[in-house]
Design a protein around this motif. Structure first.
Motif, PDB file in Angstrom:
ATOM      1  N   TYR A  40     -92.444 -17.916  -5.810  1.00  0.00           N
ATOM      2  CA  TYR A  40     -93.117 -17.359  -6.536  1.00  0.00           C
ATOM      3  C   TYR A  40     -92.142 -15.985  -5.347  1.00  0.00           C
ATOM      4  CZ  TYR A  40     -96.961 -18.826  -8.990  1.00  0.00           C
ATOM      5  OH  TYR A  40     -97.794 -18.858 -10.311  1.00  0.00           O
ATOM      6  N   LEU A  41     -91.999 -16.391  -3.634  1.00  0.00           N
ATOM      7  CA  LEU A  41     -91.837 -15.423  -3.260  1.00  0.00           C
ATOM      8  C   LEU A  41     -90.138 -14.916  -3.486  1.00  0.00           C
ATOM      9  CD1 LEU A  41     -92.113 -16.781   0.605  1.00  0.00           C
ATOM     10  CD2 LEU A  41     -93.457 -14.902  -0.579  1.00  0.00           C
ATOM     11  N   LEU A  42     -88.783 -15.916  -3.964  1.00  0.00           N
ATOM     12  CA  LEU A  42     -87.926 -15.332  -4.765  1.00  0.00           C
ATOM     13  C   LEU A  42     -88.119 -14.685  -5.680  1.00  0.00           C
ATOM     14  CD1 LEU A  42     -86.029 -18.806  -3.548  1.00  0.00           C
ATOM     15  CD2 LEU A  42     -85.773 -16.537  -2.909  1.00  0.00           C
ATOM     16  N   HIS A  43     -88.633 -15.188  -6.691  1.00  0.00           N
ATOM     17  CA  HIS A  43     -88.723 -14.841  -7.831  1.00  0.00           C
ATOM     18  C   HIS A  43     -89.457 -13.052  -7.725  1.00  0.00           C
ATOM     19  CE1 HIS A  43     -89.482 -13.965 -12.439  1.00  0.00           C
ATOM     20  NE2 HIS A  43     -90.245 -13.545 -12.057  1.00  0.00           N
ATOM     21  N   THR A  44     -90.253 -12.857  -7.322  1.00  0.00           N
ATOM     22  CA  THR A  44     -90.801 -11.750  -7.188  1.00  0.00           C
ATOM     23  C   THR A  44     -90.323 -10.199  -5.987  1.00  0.00           C
ATOM     24  OG1 THR A  44     -93.317 -12.871  -6.577  1.00  0.00           O
ATOM     25  CG2 THR A  44     -93.271 -10.303  -5.966  1.00  0.00           C
ATOM     26  N   ALA A  45     -89.254 -11.063  -5.060  1.00  0.00           N
ATOM     27  CA  ALA A  45     -88.131 -10.202  -4.546  1.00  0.00           C
ATOM     28  C   ALA A  45     -87.904 -10.133  -5.514  1.00  0.00           C
ATOM     29  CB  ALA A  45     -88.621 -10.942  -3.400  1.00  0.00           C
ATOM     30  N   ALA A  46     -87.055 -10.695  -5.991  1.00  0.00           N
ATOM     31  CA  ALA A  46     -85.554 -10.488  -6.988  1.00  0.00           C
ATOM     32  C   ALA A  46     -86.104  -9.059  -7.720  1.00  0.00           C
ATOM     33  CB  ALA A  46     -85.053 -11.625  -7.367  1.00  0.00           C
ATOM     34  N   ALA A  47     -87.455  -9.606  -8.241  1.00  0.00           N
ATOM     35  CA  ALA A  47     -88.251  -8.498  -9.177  1.00  0.00           C
ATOM     36  C   ALA A  47     -88.082  -7.249  -8.628  1.00  0.00           C
ATOM     37  CB  ALA A  47     -89.300  -8.999 -10.075  1.00  0.00           C
ATOM     38  N   SER A  48     -88.667  -7.481  -7.598  1.00  0.00           N
ATOM     39  CA  SER A  48     -88.925  -5.644  -6.919  1.00  0.00           C
ATOM     40  C   SER A  48     -88.106  -5.159  -6.317  1.00  0.00           C
ATOM     41  CB  SER A  48     -89.698  -6.750  -5.221  1.00  0.00           C
ATOM     42  OG  SER A  48     -91.306  -6.898  -4.961  1.00  0.00           O
ATOM     43  N   CYS A  49     -86.349  -5.512  -6.256  1.00  0.00           N
ATOM     44  CA  CYS A  49     -85.049  -4.882  -5.737  1.00  0.00           C
ATOM     45  C   CYS A  49     -84.910  -4.297  -7.064  1.00  0.00           C
ATOM     46  CB  CYS A  49     -84.471  -5.820  -5.782  1.00  0.00           C
ATOM     47  SG  CYS A  49     -84.255  -7.045  -4.170  1.00  0.00           S
ATOM     48  N   ALA A  50     -85.056  -4.837  -8.461  1.00  0.00           N
ATOM     49  CA  ALA A  50     -85.423  -3.892  -9.734  1.00  0.00           C
ATOM     50  C   ALA A  50     -85.891  -3.193 -10.119  1.00  0.00           C
ATOM     51  CB  ALA A  50     -84.784  -5.410 -11.017  1.00  0.00           C
ATOM     52  N   SER A  59    -101.254 -11.955 -10.893  1.00  0.00           N
ATOM     53  CA  SER A  59    -100.253 -11.138 -11.890  1.00  0.00           C
ATOM     54  C   SER A  59    -100.505  -9.678 -10.771  1.00  0.00           C
ATOM     55  CB  SER A  59    -101.016 -10.751 -13.404  1.00  0.00           C
ATOM     56  OG  SER A  59    -100.861 -12.019 -14.236  1.00  0.00           O
ATOM     57  N   ALA A  60    -101.882 -10.294 -10.343  1.00  0.00           N
ATOM     58  CA  ALA A  60    -102.625  -9.013  -9.389  1.00  0.00           C
ATOM     59  C   ALA A  60    -101.136  -8.479  -8.016  1.00  0.00           C
ATOM     60  CB  ALA A  60    -104.272  -8.782  -9.153  1.00  0.00           C
ATOM     61  N   CYS A  61    -101.259  -9.981  -7.716  1.00  0.00           N
ATOM     62  CA  CYS A  61    -101.084  -9.805  -6.459  1.00  0.00           C
ATOM     63  C   CYS A  61     -99.670  -9.862  -6.209  1.00  0.00           C
ATOM     64  CB  CYS A  61    -101.042 -11.950  -6.253  1.00  0.00           C
ATOM     65  SG  CYS A  61    -102.174 -12.043  -4.907  1.00  0.00           S
ATOM     66  N   PHE A  62     -98.610  -9.951  -7.674  1.00  0.00           N
ATOM     67  CA  PHE A  62     -96.954  -9.694  -8.241  1.00  0.00           C
ATOM     68  C   PHE A  62     -97.469  -8.411  -8.432  1.00  0.00           C
ATOM     69  CE2 PHE A  62     -94.490  -9.153 -11.882  1.00  0.00           C
ATOM     70  CZ  PHE A  62     -93.209  -9.180 -10.766  1.00  0.00           C
ATOM     71  N   MET A  63     -98.118  -7.655  -9.218  1.00  0.00           N
ATOM     72  CA  MET A  63     -97.532  -6.848  -8.993  1.00  0.00           C
ATOM     73  C   MET A  63     -98.374  -5.844  -7.338  1.00  0.00           C
ATOM     74  SD  MET A  63     -97.043  -5.623 -12.007  1.00  0.00           S
ATOM     75  CE  MET A  63     -96.524  -4.094 -11.972  1.00  0.00           C
ATOM     76  N   ALA A  64     -99.222  -5.574  -7.377  1.00  0.00           N
ATOM     77  CA  ALA A  64     -99.534  -5.206  -5.687  1.00  0.00           C
ATOM     78  C   ALA A  64     -98.426  -5.262  -4.641  1.00  0.00           C
ATOM     79  CB  ALA A  64    -100.812  -5.760  -4.751  1.00  0.00           C
ATOM     80  N   ALA A  65     -97.546  -6.359  -4.574  1.00  0.00           N
ATOM     81  CA  ALA A  65     -96.170  -7.017  -3.753  1.00  0.00           C
ATOM     82  C   ALA A  65     -95.098  -5.187  -4.652  1.00  0.00           C
ATOM     83  CB  ALA A  65     -95.656  -7.915  -3.849  1.00  0.00           C
ATOM     84  N   ILE A  66     -94.716  -6.007  -6.252  1.00  0.00           N
ATOM     85  CA  ILE A  66     -94.188  -4.771  -6.421  1.00  0.00           C
ATOM     86  C   ILE A  66     -94.576  -3.662  -6.282  1.00  0.00           C
ATOM     87  CG2 ILE A  66     -92.899  -4.036  -8.619  1.00  0.00           C
ATOM     88  CD1 ILE A  66     -92.521  -6.584  -8.688  1.00  0.00           C
ATOM     89  N   THR A  67     -95.084  -2.953  -6.164  1.00  0.00           N
ATOM     90  CA  THR A  67     -95.865  -1.343  -6.121  1.00  0.00           C
ATOM     91  C   THR A  67     -95.947  -1.388  -4.696  1.00  0.00           C
ATOM     92  OG1 THR A  67     -97.396  -1.380  -8.349  1.00  0.00           O
ATOM     93  CG2 THR A  67     -97.641  -0.236  -7.222  1.00  0.00           C
ATOM     94  N   PHE A  68     -96.050  -1.994  -3.731  1.00  0.00           N
ATOM     95  CA  PHE A  68     -96.239  -1.462  -2.997  1.00  0.00           C
ATOM     96  C   PHE A  68     -94.344  -1.729  -1.882  1.00  0.00           C
ATOM     97  CE2 PHE A  68     -95.604  -2.614   1.940  1.00  0.00           C
ATOM     98  CZ  PHE A  68     -96.059  -1.756   1.931  1.00  0.00           C
ATOM     99  N   THR A  69     -94.059  -2.252  -2.473  1.00  0.00           N
ATOM    100  CA  THR A  69     -92.110  -2.149  -2.667  1.00  0.00           C
ATOM    101  C   THR A  69     -91.201  -1.374  -3.450  1.00  0.00           C
ATOM    102  OG1 THR A  69     -92.208  -4.435  -3.781  1.00  0.00           O
ATOM    103  CG2 THR A  69     -92.348  -4.256  -1.490  1.00  0.00           C
TER     104      THR A  69
END
Length: 428
Positions: free
Chosen positions: A230-240, A363-373
């Motif tokens: 989860y952490l590696l996938h979310t971090a990669a998606a956040s960069c994109a 999904s909400a946790c993922f979007m919160a992380a993506i949106t914040f970063t």
């Protein structure tokens, strides 16, 4: 009984894509009027970045998890309808603002309303589609974001040009509005119409209706067991997504400053490019993810994210440095294809990692992380780099290129290293 991958399922995906489109119209219309807002309120690029990014994410990230929790329990369609009404009214409030603080507060409210959409929509789409077509269905959903950005710029540019020629607009019961204020009021209206259309969506019975609904403890325990994936996938998606959001926020201003476009002309040009190129990217990203997944490629979402990010770097260098208008627009189109192709694998990867009964909160946790970063940090960081590193408005292209090199390289590395843990964590 729910029939997955049916024509009605694709209708639901298309209508949710339209809702996503409206959310991005209301989110990105700000990028069209950064220059007149800066001139009227005397703001810095850093403050403009705060309006576009940080203001939006403050309540979005706070509200996303409880709204995801609600999406695992309550009627997902109704959650989305309430959200679209709230963010549409908040968009209108942006047009009534007369100060930085008032505009910032309205943007915070827009973010709060939009936090309802993605967790509930992802849970609905995952319920309506099989694993073999999930990424393509999500690609249809994310494609709405690109169309939304396009409409915000193209149609928004037309409305802004008209209001500028008219000297603004009169709002009954309020008074005179500047052209940029009138644009926000006009952008708020379509969301209320789409809210009515969403009443046609049927809430599907959940596969686990007989099972007790999961609590946050169970969700976080599942994420904790597979934290590397989860952490590696979310971090990669956040960069994109950071690059998607940064270019979306600043491209019109780039053309105003570097090529002498008016705000309306910049809206037409950038909006047309996004309208043509970004849907290609979304569909390509979804298709490639499904194909690689079907062939058993380990961590297919991370592979697609990393590849698209690396391809974007030389194209971004051309876009940010050329002085030829035609070449600039052509390179911006190709850049949009590559960076938007990273969105479907980001979202579909989370769905593939997560059991259905946990997808709303996850999904909400993922979007919160993506949106914040990505949204909170991306547009603001470009403004900070321009102000503090280069100290020149015309250096906006250099700021964008520097950010692209850093985050594309980082995202590609994270995507590559996510492959093994994602493969191990993905349920069969």
């Amino acid at each position: 009984m729910l029939r997955k991958d049916s024509a009605y399922a694709w209708y639901v995906a298309a209508l949710l894509s339209l809702t996503h489109l409206i959310s991005f119209v209301d989110r990105f219309v700000m990028s069209l009027v950064l220059v007149p807002i800066k001139a009227e309120m005397g703001l810095s690029d850093t403050q403009l970045g705060l309006l576009h990014g940080t203001g939006f994410v403050i309540l979005y990230t706070v509200a996303a998890i409880p709204l995801g929790w609600a999406a695992d329990r309550a009627n997902r369609r109704n959650i989305i309808i309430v959200g679209i009404v709230l963010w549409s009214l908040a968009t209108a409030a942006c047009g009534l603002a007369t100060s930085f603080s008032g505009l910032f507060a309205a943007r915070v409210a827009v973010g709060f309303g939009e936090a309802a959409l993605v967790p509930a929509a992802m849970s609905l789409i995952a319920a309506y589609f099989s694993r073999g077509k999930l990424a393509r269905a999500i690609g249809t959903f994310t494609m709405g974001a690109s169309f939304g950005k396009s409409l915000a710029l193209i149609v928004g540019g037309m409305i802004l040009a008209y209001l500028t020629a008219q000297g603004g607009m009169m709002l009954p019961g309020w008074g005179h509005l500047a052209p940029w204020q009138g644009l926000f009021v006009a952008a708020a209206l379509p969301g209320l119409i789409v809210g009515l259309l969403l009443l046609s969506v049927r809430e599907p019975a959940r596969a686990d209706d007989a099972v007790a609904k999961p609590g946050l403890k169970e969700v976080f325990a599942h994420i904790g067991r597979h934290r590397a994936a989860y952490l590696l996938h979310t971090a990669a998606a956040s960069c994109a997504i950071l690059l998607v959001q940064s270019y979306g926020a600043w491209a019109p201003t780039f053309y105003i400053r570097n090529f002498g476009f008016t705000p309306a002309e910049a809206g037409y040009a950038v909006g047309l490019v996004v309208l043509i190129a970004s849907p290609i990217g979304h569909l390509t990203g979804g298709y490639l993810t499904d194909r690689l997944q079907a062939r058993g490629v380990a961590g297919a979402p991370g592979v697609v994210i990393g590849t698209m990010l690396l391809l974007s770097v030389p194209v971004a260098a051309l876009f940010c440095t050329t002085t030829d208008r035609t070449l600039s627009l052509a390179s911006y189109a190709l850049l949009n294809v590559f960076i938007t192709a990273s969105a479907p694998p980001g979202l579909s990867g989370i769905q593939l990692l997560t059991p259905e009964r946990l997808r709303g909160v996850t999904s909400a946790c993922f979007m919160a992380a993506i949106t914040f970063t990505a949204i909170g940090f991306g547009p603001t960081s470009i403004g900070v780099i321009t102000d503090l590193v280069f100290g020149d408005d015309k250096a906006l292209g250099s700021s964008l290129l520097l950010a692209t090199v850093i985050f594309a390289a980082l995202g590609a590395l994270l995507g590559w290293f996510s492959r093994a843990p994602v493969r191990a964590a993905t349920p069969t």
